[in-house]
Design an enzyme around this catalytic site. Sequence first.
Site, PDB file in Angstrom:
ATOM      1  N   ASP A   1       3.024  -7.760   7.569  1.00 28.24           N
ATOM      2  CA  ASP A   1       3.804  -7.152   6.756  1.00 28.24           C
ATOM      3  C   ASP A   1       3.850  -5.656   7.059  1.00 28.24           C
ATOM      4  O   ASP A   1       3.178  -5.165   7.788  1.00 28.24           O
ATOM      5  CB  ASP A   1       3.251  -7.460   5.491  1.00 28.24           C
ATOM      6  N   SER A   2       4.701  -4.932   6.066  1.00 25.96           N
ATOM      7  CA  SER A   2       4.913  -3.560   6.564  1.00 25.96           C
ATOM      8  C   SER A   2       3.420  -2.863   5.809  1.00 25.96           C
ATOM      9  O   SER A   2       3.109  -1.542   6.094  1.00 25.96           O
ATOM     10  CB  SER A   2       5.997  -2.873   5.615  1.00 25.96           C
TER      11      SER A   2
ATOM     12  N   CYS B   1       6.607 -10.713   4.739  1.00 24.22           N
ATOM     13  CA  CYS B   1       7.267  -9.625   4.465  1.00 24.22           C
ATOM     14  C   CYS B   1       8.775 -10.037   4.022  1.00 24.22           C
ATOM     15  O   CYS B   1       9.469 -10.516   4.938  1.00 24.22           O
ATOM     16  CB  CYS B   1       7.250  -8.590   5.088  1.00 24.22           C
TER      17      CYS B   1
ATOM     18  N   GLU C   1       0.432  -0.084  -2.806  1.00 29.32           N
ATOM     19  CA  GLU C   1      -0.040   0.580  -1.396  1.00 29.32           C
ATOM     20  C   GLU C   1      -1.226   1.582  -1.918  1.00 29.32           C
ATOM     21  O   GLU C   1      -2.017   1.866  -1.259  1.00 29.32           O
ATOM     22  CB  GLU C   1       0.962   1.209  -0.620  1.00 29.32           C
TER      23      GLU C   1
ATOM     24  N   CYS D   1       9.109  -9.577  -2.851  1.00 30.55           N
ATOM     25  CA  CYS D   1       8.408  -8.925  -1.985  1.00 30.55           C
ATOM     26  C   CYS D   1       6.875  -9.154  -2.162  1.00 30.55           C
ATOM     27  O   CYS D   1       6.592  -9.293  -3.414  1.00 30.55           O
ATOM     28  CB  CYS D   1       8.628  -7.366  -2.557  1.00 30.55           C
TER      29      CYS D   1
ATOM     30  N   HIS E   1       4.309  -7.591  -1.821  1.00 26.35           N
ATOM     31  CA  HIS E   1       3.567  -6.728  -2.485  1.00 26.35           C
ATOM     32  C   HIS E   1       3.464  -7.202  -4.096  1.00 26.35           C
ATOM     33  O   HIS E   1       2.297  -6.794  -4.651  1.00 26.35           O
ATOM     34  CB  HIS E   1       3.966  -5.230  -2.365  1.00 26.35           C
TER      35      HIS E   1
END
Length: 248
Positions: free
Chosen positions: A6-7, A69, A148, A176, A178
Amino acid sequence: MIGVFDSGVGGLSVLNAIRGRLPESDLLYVADRGRAPYGTRSIEEVEAMSHEIASWLLDSGAECIVIACNTASAAALDSIRKAHPEVPIVGMEPAVKPAAESTSSGTVAVFATAVTFQGLLFDSVVSRFASGVEVLTRACPSWVEAVERGEVAIDVVADEVSWALDNGADRIVLACTHFSFLKDVIEGVAGIPVIDPADAVAAQVERVAPTRVADSQTTLAASGDLEEFASLASRLAGISSPVIPFPA
């Protein structure tokens, strides 16, 4: 070994779901935080970075790749599958189908990043599974940034959730990874079902990943600040592990 990427920290929700279903598997997770956020980059940039990470995971011994992701899946899932036809590649697909099947109001809201909505994958899912249903879309880059930073609070999601409710949505789709870490907060504010596909993705990994007894070892890798990522992985996902550098 199963490679997951993932990012940033979002895909750790998928990683945990995989660990729950395949507790004996070795897992290698890459968080490309040094080049995040992906959601504000072009599709071409995200595709190129995703291929780079997938190749690194395969070189590191992965026998199955999970693109944990939605942005990277929208940009690169098809091309990575074509580049590595011998390896199971599992990606994230917006969970529009269960939302469309269960809505009473005929309106569902999908929260994601801009690139996810630009990819052909999202249009395909909507056309296949949401005929006759109004699908509201909202890009929420600030949610990614908040997660994040380890911020999971009502004020992060309040405005977007109110927008969905005001427009008649009775189902919310998290597109997403996240946003999985915001699910409980979103449900508390919205009072309607919130659909998170993490376990469905883990179930698909269970179906396609090579079956073998391994060491049950989870290894984390990251670009960017390794100590910060290790702290977030422990705090958000309960994963305590040293972090090795990913050479982005």
